[in-house]
Design an enzyme around this catalytic site. Structure first.
Site, PDB file in Angstrom:
ATOM      1  N   PRO A 185      17.354 -15.217  23.551  1.00  0.00           N
ATOM      2  CA  PRO A 185      18.647 -15.914  23.442  1.00  0.00           C
ATOM      3  C   PRO A 185      18.449 -17.424  23.376  1.00  0.00           C
ATOM      4  CG  PRO A 185      18.279 -15.089  25.685  1.00  0.00           C
ATOM      5  CD  PRO A 185      17.205 -14.508  24.831  1.00  0.00           C
ATOM      6  N   LEU A 192       6.071 -19.167  25.133  1.00  0.00           N
ATOM      7  CA  LEU A 192       4.869 -19.554  24.389  1.00  0.00           C
ATOM      8  C   LEU A 192       4.012 -18.354  23.990  1.00  0.00           C
ATOM      9  CD1 LEU A 192       3.920 -22.969  26.081  1.00  0.00           C
ATOM     10  CD2 LEU A 192       4.900 -22.566  23.813  1.00  0.00           C
ATOM     11  N   ARG A 248      17.914 -11.111  32.758  1.00  0.00           N
ATOM     12  CA  ARG A 248      16.896 -12.174  32.685  1.00  0.00           C
ATOM     13  C   ARG A 248      16.794 -12.849  34.039  1.00  0.00           C
ATOM     14  NH1 ARG A 248      15.382 -16.597  28.006  1.00  0.00           N
ATOM     15  NH2 ARG A 248      14.168 -14.808  27.310  1.00  0.00           N
ATOM     16  N   TYR A 282      21.027 -21.156  36.373  1.00  0.00           N
ATOM     17  CA  TYR A 282      22.457 -20.961  36.189  1.00  0.00           C
ATOM     18  C   TYR A 282      23.039 -20.181  37.384  1.00  0.00           C
ATOM     19  CZ  TYR A 282      21.446 -23.102  31.750  1.00  0.00           C
ATOM     20  OH  TYR A 282      21.027 -24.000  30.805  1.00  0.00           O
TER      21      TYR A 282
HETATM   22  C1  LIG Z   1      17.207 -24.174  21.530  1.00  0.00           C
HETATM   23  C2  LIG Z   1      16.976 -23.274  22.711  1.00  0.00           C
HETATM   24  C3  LIG Z   1      18.053 -22.692  23.346  1.00  0.00           C
HETATM   25  C4  LIG Z   1      17.861 -21.815  24.430  1.00  0.00           C
HETATM   26  N1  LIG Z   1      18.938 -21.181  24.981  1.00  0.00           N
HETATM   27  C5  LIG Z   1      18.735 -20.197  25.892  1.00  0.00           C
HETATM   28  C6  LIG Z   1      19.789 -19.347  26.307  1.00  0.00           C
HETATM   29  O1  LIG Z   1      20.905 -19.426  25.816  1.00  0.00           O
HETATM   30  N2  LIG Z   1      19.513 -18.421  27.252  1.00  0.00           N
HETATM   31  C7  LIG Z   1      18.260 -18.253  27.783  1.00  0.00           C
HETATM   32  O2  LIG Z   1      18.055 -17.397  28.645  1.00  0.00           O
HETATM   33  N3  LIG Z   1      17.236 -19.007  27.361  1.00  0.00           N
HETATM   34  C8  LIG Z   1      17.433 -19.953  26.425  1.00  0.00           C
HETATM   35  N4  LIG Z   1      16.366 -20.655  25.937  1.00  0.00           N
HETATM   36  C9  LIG Z   1      15.011 -20.267  26.369  1.00  0.00           C
HETATM   37  C10 LIG Z   1      14.414 -19.250  25.377  1.00  0.00           C
HETATM   38  O3  LIG Z   1      15.170 -18.051  25.352  1.00  0.00           O
HETATM   39  C11 LIG Z   1      12.964 -18.920  25.758  1.00  0.00           C
HETATM   40  O4  LIG Z   1      12.967 -18.267  27.004  1.00  0.00           O
HETATM   41  C12 LIG Z   1      12.094 -20.161  25.841  1.00  0.00           C
HETATM   42  O5  LIG Z   1      12.303 -20.990  24.712  1.00  0.00           O
HETATM   43  C13 LIG Z   1      10.611 -19.802  25.932  1.00  0.00           C
HETATM   44  O6  LIG Z   1      10.215 -19.002  24.845  1.00  0.00           O
HETATM   45  P1  LIG Z   1       9.445 -19.619  23.554  1.00  0.00           P
HETATM   46  O7  LIG Z   1       8.230 -20.336  24.073  1.00  0.00           O
HETATM   47  O8  LIG Z   1       9.130 -18.421  22.721  1.00  0.00           O
HETATM   48  O9  LIG Z   1      10.399 -20.576  22.910  1.00  0.00           O
HETATM   49  C14 LIG Z   1      16.551 -21.556  24.891  1.00  0.00           C
HETATM   50  C15 LIG Z   1      15.469 -22.178  24.245  1.00  0.00           C
HETATM   51  C16 LIG Z   1      15.654 -23.008  23.174  1.00  0.00           C
HETATM   52  C17 LIG Z   1      14.464 -23.607  22.486  1.00  0.00           C
END
Ligand SMILES: Cc1cc2nc3c(=O)[nH]c(=O)nc-3n(C[C@H](O)[C@H](O)[C@H](O)COP(=O)(O)O)c2cc1C
Length: 353
Positions: free
Chosen positions: A23, A300, A229, A181
């Site tokens: 998300p 990551l 989550r 949150y």
């Molecule tokens: C632009 C953006 C918006 C995000 N919004 C949410 C969100 O709405 N809910 C949530 O649980 N995590 C949110 N995250 C966290 C991501 O879901 C994810 O857990 C985090 O980016 C780590 O994963 P990655 O390294 O693959 O990006 C957001 C991350 C980014 C970059």
């Protein structure tokens, strides 16, 4: 043989592979109503081969929005606007999922590209609520502590939002209890200083989340999966930690939670995160092994080989990816290609692969 591209059964659903779009807030809604951006953003990642696409933190009440630009599911107009989004994702063979959220003391803040910290009431901000009257930091709004009626409303708001998510056509609901949150604020002793039945020891701090899950499960049909989550740790001494996450996961599973999506942090400005490739995977591994519940690993995980290794090692049942999907909507199809598997693609695009 790739395990990442093995299907995964969850209740009546079958996820076509183990790569899920995490998300991600888009800060692009008006009055909580999703629009063309959400259709194209979520739809293109379904076209790109993901097994499920989780729509951003979607507020269960207006005061639960992170920013004025968040999506919501607190009224029927919002549910109706989500319908074509969920239907399009479904038509591409991906599972439409939505994250139900309340930002608590981290609500009423600017979208990242519009500024930092609190949105003043004159500019559309609002009074925020939390377990205790403790602001996240000096730039964030000063919250009001929820009373019993306020807590009961939160539980009911999650229940009603789940009902609307179902009406909109979503097939997986994820309750957001991570990233500092509202529900995470109740879990952590750093943000929850209550001395009533919703605070104090572990049982009191987890009570609101358990009540929310029971309420959501009432509205969310037996045939559909429910995910939660969690932030496995606050990354602060004396805060929420992995041991407590394992114990909480043990209590969530019997309430009908099908997967714990294991993230971390976001609760306390003093956090010291040890970031690196797959840095949260060990938390997913522990929760899966010790609580006996399916987990999703996130954070990551950015290559096909890395994602394959997470599932192959039994660290998690699936991988959620965020930023890599922002750069590459076809990350899932590209990952299949990298692993020598036929890429999941709609027939219109077959000749491109
Ligand atoms: C632009 C953006 C918006 C995000 N919004 C949410 C969100 O709405 N809910 C949530 O649980 N995590 C949110 N995250 C966290 C991501 O879901 C994810 O857990 C985090 O980016 C780590 O994963 P990655 O390294 O693959 O990006 C957001 C991350 C980014 C970059």
């Amino acid at each position: 043989m790739s395990v990442l591209f093995q299907p995964l059964a969850q209740r009546s659903l079958t996820l076509r592979n183990r790569l899920v779009v995490s998300p991600m807030c888009q800060y692009s809604a008006r009055d909580g109503v999703p629009g063309d951006w959400h259709l194209v953003h979520l739809g293109s990642r379904a076209v790109g081969g993901a097994a499920a696409v989780v729509a951003e933190a979607t507020a269960v009440s207006p005061e639960g929005r992170i920013s004025p630009d968040d999506t919501g599911l607190w009224n029927d107009a919002q549910a109706a606007a989500w319908e074509p989004v969920a239907a399009f994702v479904r038509a591409q063979g991906a599972i439409p999922a939505v994250q139900l959220a309340h930002a608590g003391r981290k609500a009423s803040t600017h979208a990242p590209w519009r500024g930092r910290g609190a949105v003043p009431e004159a500019e559309g901000g609002w009074t925020v609520v939390a377990p205790s009257a403790l602001a996240f930091d000096a730039t964030y709004p000063q919250p009001q502590a929820l009373d019993d009626a306020g807590i009961a409303k939160v539980v009911d708001d999650f229940r009603q939002a789940a009902r609307r998510a179902l009406a909109a056509g979503f097939e997986i609901a994820e309750v957001h209890a991570a990233h500092g949150y509202l529900l995470h604020q109740f879990l952590s002793p750093l943000a929850n200083r209550r001395d009533d039945g919703y605070g104090g020891g572990f049982d009191g701090r987890v009570r609101l989340l358990l009540e929310v899950i029971a309420a959501v499960r009432e509205a969310w049909p037996e045939r559909l999966p429910l995910w939660v989550r969690l932030s496995a740790t606050d990354w602060v001494d004396g805060g929420w930690d992995v041991d407590q996450s394992v114990e909480l996961a043990r209590r969530l599973a019997p309430l009908g939670v099908d997967l714990i999506d294991v993230s971390s942090g976001g609760l306390d400005a003093g956090q010291r995160i040890e970031v690196g490739p797959g840095y949260q995977v060990p938390f997913a591994r522990r929760i899966r092994a010790e609580a006996g519940v399916a987990t999703g690993a996130v954070g990551l995980i950015e290559t096909a080989q890395q994602a394959e290794a997470v599932v192959a090692a039994g660290d998690a049942d699936l991988v959620l990816a965020g930023r890599v999907f922002l750069r590459d909507p076809y990350f899932a199809a590209h990952a299949a290609q990298a692993l020598g598997i036929e890429p999941p693609t709609p027939p219109q695009y077959l000749r491109g692969w």
